[in-house]
Design a protein around this motif. Structure first.
Motif, PDB file in Angstrom:
ATOM      1  N   HIS A   1      -8.062  -4.151  17.555  1.00  0.00           N
ATOM      2  CA  HIS A   1      -7.979  -2.754  17.092  1.00  0.00           C
ATOM      3  C   HIS A   1      -9.334  -2.395  16.476  1.00  0.00           C
ATOM      4  O   HIS A   1      -9.543  -2.466  15.263  1.00  0.00           O
ATOM      5  CB  HIS A   1      -6.865  -2.569  16.062  1.00  0.00           C
ATOM      6  CG  HIS A   1      -6.920  -1.202  15.438  1.00  0.00           C
ATOM      7  ND1 HIS A   1      -6.659  -0.061  16.136  1.00  0.00           N
ATOM      8  CD2 HIS A   1      -7.263  -0.800  14.195  1.00  0.00           C
ATOM      9  CE1 HIS A   1      -6.825   0.995  15.359  1.00  0.00           C
ATOM     10  NE2 HIS A   1      -7.198   0.564  14.169  1.00  0.00           N
TER      11      HIS A   1
ATOM     12  N   VAL B   1      -0.959  -3.455   9.488  1.00  0.00           N
ATOM     13  CA  VAL B   1      -1.625  -2.178   9.799  1.00  0.00           C
ATOM     14  C   VAL B   1      -3.015  -2.150   9.170  1.00  0.00           C
ATOM     15  O   VAL B   1      -3.976  -1.655   9.760  1.00  0.00           O
ATOM     16  CB  VAL B   1      -0.778  -0.993   9.279  1.00  0.00           C
ATOM     17  CG1 VAL B   1      -1.499   0.334   9.459  1.00  0.00           C
ATOM     18  CG2 VAL B   1       0.585  -0.958   9.969  1.00  0.00           C
TER      19      VAL B   1
ATOM     20  N   ASN C   1      -6.634  -2.695   8.011  1.00  0.00           N
ATOM     21  CA  ASN C   1      -7.775  -3.196   8.798  1.00  0.00           C
ATOM     22  C   ASN C   1      -8.624  -4.217   8.062  1.00  0.00           C
ATOM     23  O   ASN C   1      -8.720  -4.155   6.851  1.00  0.00           O
ATOM     24  CB  ASN C   1      -8.677  -2.015   9.182  1.00  0.00           C
ATOM     25  CG  ASN C   1      -8.143  -1.301  10.396  1.00  0.00           C
ATOM     26  OD1 ASN C   1      -7.658  -1.930  11.314  1.00  0.00           O
ATOM     27  ND2 ASN C   1      -8.243   0.020  10.390  1.00  0.00           N
TER      28      ASN C   1
ATOM     29  N   GLY D   1      -0.490   4.696  -0.817  1.00  0.00           N
ATOM     30  CA  GLY D   1      -1.626   5.188  -0.038  1.00  0.00           C
ATOM     31  C   GLY D   1      -1.219   6.299   0.917  1.00  0.00           C
ATOM     32  O   GLY D   1      -0.053   6.706   0.965  1.00  0.00           O
ATOM     33  N   GLN D   2      -2.195   6.771   1.682  1.00  0.00           N
ATOM     34  CA  GLN D   2      -1.888   7.933   2.532  1.00  0.00           C
ATOM     35  C   GLN D   2      -0.970   7.567   3.707  1.00  0.00           C
ATOM     36  O   GLN D   2      -0.087   8.348   4.060  1.00  0.00           O
ATOM     37  CB  GLN D   2      -3.147   8.666   2.976  1.00  0.00           C
ATOM     38  CG  GLN D   2      -4.226   7.830   3.622  1.00  0.00           C
ATOM     39  CD  GLN D   2      -5.120   8.683   4.537  1.00  0.00           C
ATOM     40  OE1 GLN D   2      -4.966   9.891   4.629  1.00  0.00           O
ATOM     41  NE2 GLN D   2      -6.036   8.021   5.233  1.00  0.00           N
ATOM     42  N   ILE D   3      -1.123   6.380   4.293  1.00  0.00           N
ATOM     43  CA  ILE D   3      -0.180   5.984   5.357  1.00  0.00           C
ATOM     44  C   ILE D   3       1.198   5.768   4.740  1.00  0.00           C
ATOM     45  O   ILE D   3       2.219   6.204   5.285  1.00  0.00           O
ATOM     46  CB  ILE D   3      -0.655   4.719   6.103  1.00  0.00           C
ATOM     47  CG1 ILE D   3      -1.951   5.021   6.873  1.00  0.00           C
ATOM     48  CG2 ILE D   3       0.424   4.220   7.067  1.00  0.00           C
ATOM     49  CD1 ILE D   3      -2.568   3.824   7.575  1.00  0.00           C
TER      50      ILE D   3
ATOM     51  N   GLY E   1       0.825  -1.211   0.000  1.00  0.00           N
ATOM     52  CA  GLY E   1       0.000   0.000   0.000  1.00  0.00           C
ATOM     53  C   GLY E   1       0.851   1.248   0.000  1.00  0.00           C
ATOM     54  O   GLY E   1       0.486   2.282   0.562  1.00  0.00           O
TER      55      GLY E   1
ATOM     56  N   GLU F   1       2.395  -2.459  -4.614  1.00  0.00           N
ATOM     57  CA  GLU F   1       1.129  -1.779  -4.902  1.00  0.00           C
ATOM     58  C   GLU F   1       0.337  -2.603  -5.908  1.00  0.00           C
ATOM     59  O   GLU F   1       0.865  -3.520  -6.541  1.00  0.00           O
ATOM     60  CB  GLU F   1       1.384  -0.366  -5.470  1.00  0.00           C
ATOM     61  CG  GLU F   1       1.208   0.755  -4.444  1.00  0.00           C
ATOM     62  CD  GLU F   1      -0.220   0.858  -3.871  1.00  0.00           C
ATOM     63  OE1 GLU F   1      -1.143   0.198  -4.408  1.00  0.00           O
ATOM     64  OE2 GLU F   1      -0.417   1.606  -2.904  1.00  0.00           O
TER      65      GLU F   1
ATOM     66  N   VAL G   1       0.394  -2.620   4.986  1.00  0.00           N
ATOM     67  CA  VAL G   1      -0.475  -1.446   5.150  1.00  0.00           C
ATOM     68  C   VAL G   1      -1.619  -1.479   4.137  1.00  0.00           C
ATOM     69  O   VAL G   1      -2.734  -1.064   4.431  1.00  0.00           O
ATOM     70  CB  VAL G   1       0.355  -0.147   4.972  1.00  0.00           C
ATOM     71  CG1 VAL G   1      -0.523   1.083   5.119  1.00  0.00           C
ATOM     72  CG2 VAL G   1       1.514  -0.094   5.966  1.00  0.00           C
ATOM     73  N   GLY G   2      -1.334  -1.959   2.961  1.00  0.00           N
ATOM     74  CA  GLY G   2      -2.306  -1.895   1.867  1.00  0.00           C
ATOM     75  C   GLY G   2      -3.554  -2.693   2.166  1.00  0.00           C
ATOM     76  O   GLY G   2      -3.500  -3.884   2.448  1.00  0.00           O
TER      77      GLY G   2
HETATM   78  N1  LIG Z   1      -4.141  -0.475  12.781  1.00  0.00           N
HETATM   79  C1  LIG Z   1      -4.349   0.821  12.821  1.00  0.00           C
HETATM   80  O1  LIG Z   1      -4.195   1.443  13.893  1.00  0.00           O
HETATM   81  C2  LIG Z   1      -4.747   1.608  11.625  1.00  0.00           C
HETATM   82  C3  LIG Z   1      -5.051   0.994  10.450  1.00  0.00           C
HETATM   83  N2  LIG Z   1      -5.427   1.717   9.347  1.00  0.00           N
HETATM   84  C4  LIG Z   1      -5.707   0.970   8.128  1.00  0.00           C
HETATM   85  O2  LIG Z   1      -4.575   1.046   7.257  1.00  0.00           O
HETATM   86  C5  LIG Z   1      -4.982   0.752   5.920  1.00  0.00           C
HETATM   87  C6  LIG Z   1      -4.360   1.713   4.919  1.00  0.00           C
HETATM   88  O3  LIG Z   1      -4.834   3.020   5.148  1.00  0.00           O
HETATM   89  P1  LIG Z   1      -4.528   4.210   4.122  1.00  0.00           P
HETATM   90  O4  LIG Z   1      -3.096   4.256   3.765  1.00  0.00           O
HETATM   91  O5  LIG Z   1      -5.156   5.392   4.698  1.00  0.00           O
HETATM   92  O6  LIG Z   1      -5.372   3.735   2.854  1.00  0.00           O
HETATM   93  P2  LIG Z   1      -5.246   4.220   1.332  1.00  0.00           P
HETATM   94  O7  LIG Z   1      -6.487   3.790   0.648  1.00  0.00           O
HETATM   95  O8  LIG Z   1      -4.801   5.629   1.262  1.00  0.00           O
HETATM   96  O9  LIG Z   1      -4.040   3.315   0.818  1.00  0.00           O
HETATM   97  C7  LIG Z   1      -4.151   1.949   0.695  1.00  0.00           C
HETATM   98  C8  LIG Z   1      -3.236   1.558  -0.436  1.00  0.00           C
HETATM   99  O10 LIG Z   1      -3.183   0.155  -0.471  1.00  0.00           O
HETATM  100  C9  LIG Z   1      -3.109  -0.229  -1.813  1.00  0.00           C
HETATM  101  N3  LIG Z   1      -3.490  -1.623  -1.936  1.00  0.00           N
HETATM  102  C10 LIG Z   1      -4.739  -2.163  -2.003  1.00  0.00           C
HETATM  103  N4  LIG Z   1      -4.678  -3.475  -2.163  1.00  0.00           N
HETATM  104  C11 LIG Z   1      -3.364  -3.795  -2.210  1.00  0.00           C
HETATM  105  C12 LIG Z   1      -2.665  -5.003  -2.374  1.00  0.00           C
HETATM  106  N5  LIG Z   1      -3.313  -6.155  -2.539  1.00  0.00           N
HETATM  107  N6  LIG Z   1      -1.310  -4.960  -2.365  1.00  0.00           N
HETATM  108  C13 LIG Z   1      -0.657  -3.804  -2.223  1.00  0.00           C
HETATM  109  N7  LIG Z   1      -1.278  -2.631  -2.071  1.00  0.00           N
HETATM  110  C14 LIG Z   1      -2.608  -2.621  -2.060  1.00  0.00           C
HETATM  111  C15 LIG Z   1      -4.028   0.750  -2.544  1.00  0.00           C
HETATM  112  O11 LIG Z   1      -3.744   0.814  -3.928  1.00  0.00           O
HETATM  113  C16 LIG Z   1      -3.695   2.038  -1.797  1.00  0.00           C
HETATM  114  O12 LIG Z   1      -2.650   2.748  -2.451  1.00  0.00           O
HETATM  115  C17 LIG Z   1      -6.511   0.776   5.970  1.00  0.00           C
HETATM  116  O13 LIG Z   1      -6.968  -0.551   6.055  1.00  0.00           O
HETATM  117  C18 LIG Z   1      -6.823   1.502   7.267  1.00  0.00           C
HETATM  118  O14 LIG Z   1      -8.096   1.175   7.765  1.00  0.00           O
HETATM  119  C19 LIG Z   1      -5.473   3.083   9.370  1.00  0.00           C
HETATM  120  C20 LIG Z   1      -5.182   3.743  10.527  1.00  0.00           C
HETATM  121  C21 LIG Z   1      -4.817   3.058  11.739  1.00  0.00           C
END
Ligand SMILES: NC(=O)C1=CN([C@@H]2O[C@H](COP(=O)(O)OP(=O)(O)OC[C@H]3O[C@@H](n4cnc5c(N)ncnc54)[C@H](O)[C@@H]3O)[C@@H](O)[C@H]2O)C=CC1
Ligand SMILES: O=C([O-])CC(=O)C(=O)O
Length: 329
Positions: free
Chosen positions: A188, A130, A132, A15-17, A12, A43, A88-89
């Motif tokens: 979480h 990370v 969810n 993505g934003q993280i 991921g 990605e 993360v993704g």
């Molecule tokens: N455990 C925790 O405390 C937290 C967990 N999260 C979770 O982290 C995750 C990522 O969040 P963001 O970066 O904001 O999401 P985002 O949508 O900005 O980025 C996710 C990225 O993952 C990529 N992705 C999707 N499927 C993939 C795969 N099979 N292989 C590789 N990359 C893939 C997408 O193309 C995207 O670029 C979400 O599930 C969010 O809920 C977010 C905050 C805290």
């Protein structure tokens, strides 16, 4: 002095993280200022171009510890030789969406990634999930990596831990550095239990220092447990920089050890401690040393805490049963 670069795979990455995380890894904050890193970004094909853009920016930072960046849309390649995997993704929860809805969609991501880790990871691999629902995604990945020791699969509850520290410090009018021995138990999710009964503030018991059960029940616990939703409501997007920060903290402490007289919270495979069924990935208080973590044993759990822990653990066993029924573990 120079050691071989550590392979850090980040999924991921576009993505934003990912954007908040990669620069900190490359600058040495994940593993320490003596450790060179090689980034391996994974990605989906549509997002590879964006990941390439981030790689250009990483290059422009001229980080002395960054010894290379490779970008993949194939998990097998991305996890080949991985020492630290940051998974993360995933699909982030959007407004009004229940976390349970995410189980099936994300299961399809974490199964092949577990298989890829099994096939190619280095012997010392450490994995932090990370994306969810993090605990159960970690369980899925772990189930598909039978050759990797189970304890190497962890889930992130450090953001919850850090949120709890900030809220408690604000309540008591102290700095976060004065807070010790907080614990996040369970999942979480909104059922998590941030426990201050063993926490210390300036060496004194934090629950006693607060002395306000109503605040604990009606404000502190729900505020911490629902902070993710509060952030989504405010930003229109889920936590990113704070999540990246917590991922850095989680891995840094796992690798470099926890401070004397303190502990941290990590989602880890239960060994049955504190009545948490063996095998589920649940958050516990842990200390770390020499790259290994250990559950802090022997804490007395009062009746209030028992009920809260059991409720979150129940949610985790339900999630486990669901993914089992779906054939994902
Ligand atoms: N455990 C925790 O405390 C937290 C967990 N999260 C979770 O982290 C995750 C990522 O969040 P963001 O970066 O904001 O999401 P985002 O949508 O900005 O980025 C996710 C990225 O993952 C990529 N992705 C999707 N499927 C993939 C795969 N099979 N292989 C590789 N990359 C893939 C997408 O193309 C995207 O670029 C979400 O599930 C969010 O809920 C977010 C905050 C805290
Ligand atoms: O709720 C979400 O999707 C993001 C998250 O995990 C958090 O901020 O704790």
């Amino acid at each position: 002095m120079t050691q071989a670069p550590v392979n850090v795979t980040v999924t991921g990455a576009a993505g934003q993280i990912g954007y908040a995380l990669l620069f900190r890894i490359a600058s040495g904050q994940l593993l320490g200022q003596d450790t060179p890193v090689r980034l391996r970004l994974l990605e989906i094909p549509q997002a590879v171009k964006a990941a390439e853009g981030t790689a250009l920016e990483l290059e422009d930072c001229a980080f002395p510890l960054l010894s290379g960046i490779d970008i993949f849309d194939d998990a097998k390649k991305a996890f080949d030789g991985v020492n630290v995997g940051l998974l993360v993704g995933a699909r982030p929860r959007s407004k009004g969406m229940e976390r349970g809805d995410l189980l099936e969609a994300n299961g399809g991501i974490f199964k092949p990634q577990g298989e890829a880790i099994n096939a190619g990871a280095a012997d010392d691999v450490k994995v932090l999930v990370v994306g969810n629902p993090a605990n159960t995604n970690a369980l899925i990945a772990q189930a598909h990596a039978p050759d990797v020791p189970k304890e190497r699969f962890t889930a992130m509850t450090r953001l919850d831990h850090n949120r709890a520290a900030a809220q408690l410090a604000a309540k008591l009018g102290v700095g976060v550095a004065d807070i010790r021995k907080l614990t996040i138990w369970g999942n979480h999710s909104a059922t998590q239990y941030p426990d201050i009964f063993h926490a210390e503030v300036g060496g004194k018991n934090a629950a006693e220092a607060v002395g306000d059960q109503k605040w604990l029940e009606d404000e502190f616990i729900p505020r911490v447990a629902k902070r993710g939703a509060e952030i989504i409501e405010a930003r229109g997007a889920s936590s990113a920089a704070s999540a990246a920060n917590a991922a850095i903290d989680h891995v840094y402490d796992w690798v470099n050890g926890t401070a004397e007289g303190d502990w941290v919270s990590m989602g880890i495979p239960s060994d049955g401690s504190y009545g948490v069924p063996e095998g589920i990935i649940s958050s516990f208080p842990v200390t770390t040393k020499n790259g290994k973590y250990e559950i802090v044993e022997g804490l007395e759990i009062n009746e209030f805490s028992r009920g809260k822990i059991d409720a979150s653990v129940q949610e985790l066993t339900d999630e486990r049963d669901t993914v089992k029924q779906l054939g994902l573990i």
